[in-house]
Design a protein around this motif. Structure first.
Motif, PDB file in Angstrom:
ATOM      1  N   ALA A   1     -12.589  19.248 -13.486  1.00 42.74           N
ATOM      2  CA  ALA A   1     -13.492  20.366 -13.192  1.00 42.74           C
ATOM      3  C   ALA A   1     -14.613  19.903 -12.264  1.00 42.74           C
ATOM      4  CB  ALA A   1     -14.073  20.945 -14.482  1.00 42.74           C
ATOM      5  N   ARG A   2     -15.117  18.709 -12.482  1.00 39.59           N
ATOM      6  CA  ARG A   2     -16.172  18.160 -11.625  1.00 39.59           C
ATOM      7  C   ARG A   2     -15.654  17.969 -10.204  1.00 39.59           C
ATOM      8  NH1 ARG A   2     -18.203  13.689 -14.811  1.00 39.59           N
ATOM      9  NH2 ARG A   2     -18.740  15.459 -16.108  1.00 39.59           N
ATOM     10  N   ALA A   3     -14.411  17.548 -10.087  1.00 36.78           N
ATOM     11  CA  ALA A   3     -13.806  17.375  -8.766  1.00 36.78           C
ATOM     12  C   ALA A   3     -13.686  18.723  -8.053  1.00 36.78           C
ATOM     13  CB  ALA A   3     -12.440  16.708  -8.892  1.00 36.78           C
ATOM     14  N   LYS A   4     -13.332  19.792  -8.790  1.00 37.48           N
ATOM     15  CA  LYS A   4     -13.253  21.129  -8.196  1.00 37.48           C
ATOM     16  C   LYS A   4     -14.604  21.557  -7.642  1.00 37.48           C
ATOM     17  CE  LYS A   4      -9.589  23.389 -10.851  1.00 37.48           C
ATOM     18  NZ  LYS A   4      -9.319  24.501 -11.758  1.00 37.48           N
ATOM     19  N   VAL A   5     -15.649  21.329  -8.429  1.00 35.63           N
ATOM     20  CA  VAL A   5     -16.996  21.724  -8.005  1.00 35.63           C
ATOM     21  C   VAL A   5     -17.411  20.909  -6.786  1.00 35.63           C
ATOM     22  CG1 VAL A   5     -19.430  21.785  -8.672  1.00 35.63           C
ATOM     23  CG2 VAL A   5     -17.679  22.539 -10.288  1.00 35.63           C
ATOM     24  N   LEU A   6     -17.162  19.625  -6.802  1.00 36.77           N
ATOM     25  CA  LEU A   6     -17.526  18.788  -5.665  1.00 36.77           C
ATOM     26  C   LEU A   6     -16.788  19.232  -4.409  1.00 36.77           C
ATOM     27  CD1 LEU A   6     -19.186  16.464  -4.596  1.00 36.77           C
ATOM     28  CD2 LEU A   6     -17.426  14.895  -5.414  1.00 36.77           C
ATOM     29  N   ARG A   7     -15.519  19.557  -4.540  1.00 33.98           N
ATOM     30  CA  ARG A   7     -14.749  20.067  -3.389  1.00 33.98           C
ATOM     31  C   ARG A   7     -15.343  21.377  -2.863  1.00 33.98           C
ATOM     32  NH1 ARG A   7     -10.215  18.025  -6.306  1.00 33.98           N
ATOM     33  NH2 ARG A   7      -9.249  16.366  -5.097  1.00 33.98           N
ATOM     34  N   ALA A   8     -15.798  22.235  -3.765  1.00 32.10           N
ATOM     35  CA  ALA A   8     -16.411  23.498  -3.335  1.00 32.10           C
ATOM     36  C   ALA A   8     -17.624  23.228  -2.458  1.00 32.10           C
ATOM     37  CB  ALA A   8     -16.803  24.347  -4.550  1.00 32.10           C
ATOM     38  N   PHE A   9     -18.415  22.226  -2.823  1.00 27.90           N
ATOM     39  CA  PHE A   9     -19.576  21.874  -2.005  1.00 27.90           C
ATOM     40  C   PHE A   9     -19.161  21.232  -0.687  1.00 27.90           C
ATOM     41  CE2 PHE A   9     -21.774  22.244  -6.079  1.00 27.90           C
ATOM     42  CZ  PHE A   9     -22.864  23.001  -5.693  1.00 27.90           C
TER      43      PHE A   9
END
Length: 66
Positions: free
Chosen positions: A13-21
């Motif tokens: 989930a953290r990787a998804k958020v980082l990718r969004a940024f």
């Protein structure tokens, strides 16, 4: 195939958020935008953003998180 970024940051989930940024054209995302782009609940996005902020990967501004 394993997700390198998820392994690197310790959580998918953290990787998804980082990718969004990373792929955000405006570079600043609100909490709601981060949740929408990742498919996470607002609470889950907030938790992951806090973890990324603690790691120094994102910062809080008056316009959102970058």
């Amino acid at each position: 195939m394993t997700d390198f970024l998820a392994q690197f940051v310790g959580d998918p989930a953290r990787a998804k958020v980082l990718r969004a940024f990373i792929f955000s054209e405006s570079r600043a995302l609100s909490l709601g935008d981060a949740g929408k782009r990742t498919g996470l609940s607002a609470r889950a996005a907030e938790k992951e953003i806090a973890a990324l902020e603690k790691m120094g990967a994102v910062i809080t501004t008056s316009h959102g998180y970058i």
